[in-house]
Design an enzyme around this catalytic site. Structure first.
Site, PDB file in Angstrom:
ATOM      1  N   GLU B 208       1.042  -1.237   0.167  1.00 50.21           N
ATOM      2  CA  GLU B 208      -0.061   0.021  -0.009  1.00 50.21           C
ATOM      3  C   GLU B 208       0.924   1.320  -0.154  1.00 50.21           C
ATOM      4  O   GLU B 208       2.019   1.317   0.426  1.00 50.21           O
ATOM      5  CB  GLU B 208      -0.861   0.228   1.342  1.00 50.21           C
ATOM      6  CG  GLU B 208      -1.943  -0.724   1.237  1.00 50.21           C
ATOM      7  CD  GLU B 208      -2.739  -0.768   2.629  1.00 50.21           C
ATOM      8  OE1 GLU B 208      -2.618   0.082   3.596  1.00 50.21           O
ATOM      9  OE2 GLU B 208      -3.509  -1.863   2.769  1.00 50.21           O
ATOM     10  N   HIS B 246       3.385  18.983   9.124  1.00 60.62           N
ATOM     11  CA  HIS B 246       4.420  19.051   8.296  1.00 60.62           C
ATOM     12  C   HIS B 246       5.220  17.960   8.155  1.00 60.62           C
ATOM     13  O   HIS B 246       5.940  17.497   7.364  1.00 60.62           O
ATOM     14  CB  HIS B 246       5.052  20.268   8.717  1.00 60.62           C
ATOM     15  CG  HIS B 246       4.634  21.405   8.368  1.00 60.62           C
ATOM     16  ND1 HIS B 246       4.879  22.679   8.826  1.00 60.62           N
ATOM     17  CD2 HIS B 246       3.480  21.791   7.575  1.00 60.62           C
ATOM     18  CE1 HIS B 246       4.079  23.491   8.402  1.00 60.62           C
ATOM     19  NE2 HIS B 246       3.181  23.038   7.313  1.00 60.62           N
TER      20      HIS B 246
END
Lengths: 354, 284
Positions: B208, B246
């Protein structure tokens, strides 16, 4: 779950990590007393807020009033704030970057730093990292002080590391990011902005009362103008369904994982959400039932057909637990099933393009 | 690694729960030798004819335990895992989903100093068709044979297995490693097992987006795997589900995409495809 800045700062303050003095201005409520000058920050669950005009410095009552109205009406990435954070304006000497996170690849808690923080931090590549369990907080604080070239802040940084660790574990957080960590001109270290992600799996042992910022990982819009909606169970199958739809020449609007054990109500709600896509013309449903029960899904499909008058054609493939029951429920409502995903995609393509 | 998956004596932790008892029945039907189960405070009961004990230590007074399959609810899973590790059970398979990440960090720490190998959590377990079933992978859709499947996603594991069975291609191992952030056995552990097992003649890897495990698996395939390998990475067109601010964006930039992982696996010699259906179509 991603927290809003003021929620994250509340948890930081509880963990004795210095944050600027501030008050929360809530939409539709009388404004609290704000000490001027102040920085007014829109509380939206997204990054890039500064660049998008979500932060204003105000010097007078007049400016405070104007900026408050402006920020409440100013969407950032389509999100309007329910509150604004009014904080003391700090005299900034330097902006640093500091974060603590659980890292997937290393299966460990990682401390990450950069000597330049602020809104351009994504452009940095040379982050400094430490595996937290390998060192004491004192050693890490010392290492940070050396790296930032701030020897006089050694004790303060040792405290920050110790308290961040406690804050991460105690709150079941996956990420705490302080960017910028501000060094003020009077030599204090203060968390200028904060992001925090909590582990939803740990909700059972906390009394979390947050605004539920951020998006649901299980429903993601890929292309607002897509002509094909997808529904599947399990993140892997949901991704694989979107992949196969694109390979077949369709334009998927969304990714939707209904998860294990989804009820008829949650499924029906999902159908209603799909109807918001303006170009929607077909819906692909791909279920391989294990813990999810195929009959529940079938009931939801029948309910959707009854309640949503302009529901586009459905192309359904169901296999697994309680498949026979599902097939009966759908047959009774004259809703056809197809044996494979490939056949669903081929039929949808025909519906769309022929 | 010895072949832990063929261990004889299997126990079920959390055997009296709804999932535990239902799956015990289904594992017994698939030929699994379940000698006992545990649920604290319920010693003396029988579940599907299997005796219940309070603890693993109590079982070990009478039997050797080779494998434990865990179905206890998420909030008690850390305790169950630490108990199995302390009891030195060679292979522990944790089916439970939704275990807090910080609990798994503690378990991971205990594992590094132990003789236990962990599969999962949030894993469908392992199925050795014709031998036994250790978890929840539907045995009815399997066929004994010589292909080995390893996957991060439960549903895609079943999907691949059922498609092979439909074509008459049997499986030696079907293993789901689970999609959780902090987990036990990874792709490389399974690839090593498949490469070393002379009965395996073909390998299927289903990965994945997110993380770098498939990239490391690609390196391993290049260096050590000589058997034909087929790989699909889910999520070519799906955006990443969870964005870790972030820090996540920075770390997530390179190598975590389906395309990057597919490229790496391809250059390691694997046959790849951009959808599972087309990958399965290429297997004959």
């Amino acid at each position: 779950m991603n927290l809003l800045e003021h929620e994250a700062k509340h948890l930081l303050r509880d963990a004795s990590i210095p944050v600027p003095a501030g008050v929360l201005v809530k939409k539709g409520e009388p404004a609290p007393r704000v000490t001027l000058p102040a920085v007014l920050k829109s509380q939206v669950p997204t990054g890039g807020r500064g660049k998008a005009g979500g932060i204003k410095v105000v010097e007078s009552e007049e400016e405070l009033k104007g900026a408050t109205q402006q920020l409440f009406a100013h969407p950032i990435k389509d999100l309007l704030p329910n509150s604004l954070l009014a904080e003391e304006k700090l005299a900034i000497e330097r902006e640093l970057y500091l974060s603590l996170r659980v890292d997937r690849d290393q299966s460990a808690i990682i401390l990450m730093a950069h000597s330049t923080g602020g809104i351009e931090v994504e452009d940095n590549h040379d982050f400094k990292e430490w595996v937290v369990k390998d060192y004491s907080a004192d050693v890490l604080g010392q290492a940070l002080a050396d790296y930032y070239e701030l020897p006089e802040q050694t004790f303060a940084l040792q405290d920050v590391v110790e308290n961040l660790k406690t804050c991460l574990v105690k709150n079941d957080a996956l990420l705490i990011e302080i960017n910028p960590l501000i060094l003020t001109s009077d030599n204090r270290l203060v968390a200028g902005d904060a992001k925090m992600t909590l582990d939803d799996a740990a909700a059972f042992r906390h009394d979390w009362q947050f605004e539920e910022a951020g998006s649901e990982a299980n429903f993601v819009t890929i292309n607002e103008q897509g002509n094909t909606a997808t529904i599947a169970n399990g993140a892997g199958l949901a991704m694989a369904t979107v992949d196969a739809a694109v390979d077949a020449g369709l334009h998927p609007a969304n990714f939707l994982d209904i998860g294990g054990g989804a009820s008829t109500e949650t499924l029906l709600a999902a159908f209603h959400r799909l109807m918001d896509y303006p170009q929607l013309r077909v819906i692909i449903i791909n279920i391989f039932a294990g813990i999810t029960r195929a009959d529940e899904v079938a009931r939801a499909i029948v309910a959707a057909r009854q309640h949503i008058s302009d529901l586009p054609p459905l192309f359904i493939r169901i296999a697994g637990t309680n498949f026979e029951e599902a097939a009966e429920i759908l047959a009774a409502a004259s809703i056809p099933l197809l044996p494979t995903l490939d056949e669903c995609l081929a039929a949808a393509k025909k519906e769309l393009y022929e | 690694m010895n072949n832990l998956f063929t261990g004889k004596n299997v126990i079920v932790q959390g055997i009296t729960g709804a999932h535990g008892s239902f799956q015990t029945k289904s594992m017994l039907a698939a030929g699994t030798n379940i000698i006992a189960g545990t649920t604290p405070g319920k010693a003396g009961q029988l579940v599907e004819g299997v005796p219940v004990y309070d603890s693993i230590a109590d079982i070990q007074k009478e039997h050797t335990v080779d494998i434990s399959v865990i179905f206890v609810p998420a909030r008690f899973a850390k305790g169950a895992l630490l108990e199995a590790i302390a009891a030195n059970v060679p292979l522990v398979i944790c089916i439970t989903e939704g275990i807090p990440v910080h609990d798994m960090l503690a378990v991971n720490e205990a594992l590094t100093h132990s003789g236990t190998t962990l599969l999962g959590p949030n894993s469908p377990g392992a199925l050795l068709p014709g031998v036994h079933k250790l978890g929840i992978i539907p045995a009815a859709m399997s066929l004994p044979g010589s292909t080995a499947i390893v996957s991060r996603s439960g549903t895609l594991t079943y999907e691949a297995m059922a498609a092979l069975t439909a074509k008459g291609i049997g499986q030696k191992y079907v293993i789901g490693i689970g999609g959780d952030m902090v987990h036990g056995m990874g792709f490389i552990d399974c690839l090593r097992l498949f490469q070393d097992d002379p009965d395996v003649d073909r390998i299927i890897v289903i990965g994945e987006i997110g993380g770098h495990e498939e990239l490391r698996a690609a390196d391993f395939i290049k260096e050590h795997v000589t058997k034909p390998t087929f790989a699909y990475i889910a999520g070519h067109h799906a955006p990443a589900g969870v964005q870790l601010g972030h820090a996540g964006a920075i770390l997530g930039s390179e190598g975590e995409s389906a395309m990057a992982k597919t490229e790496a696996l391809k250059s390691a010699g694997a046959t790849t495809a951009t959808s599972l259906t087309s990958l399965l179509a290429s297997i004959v």
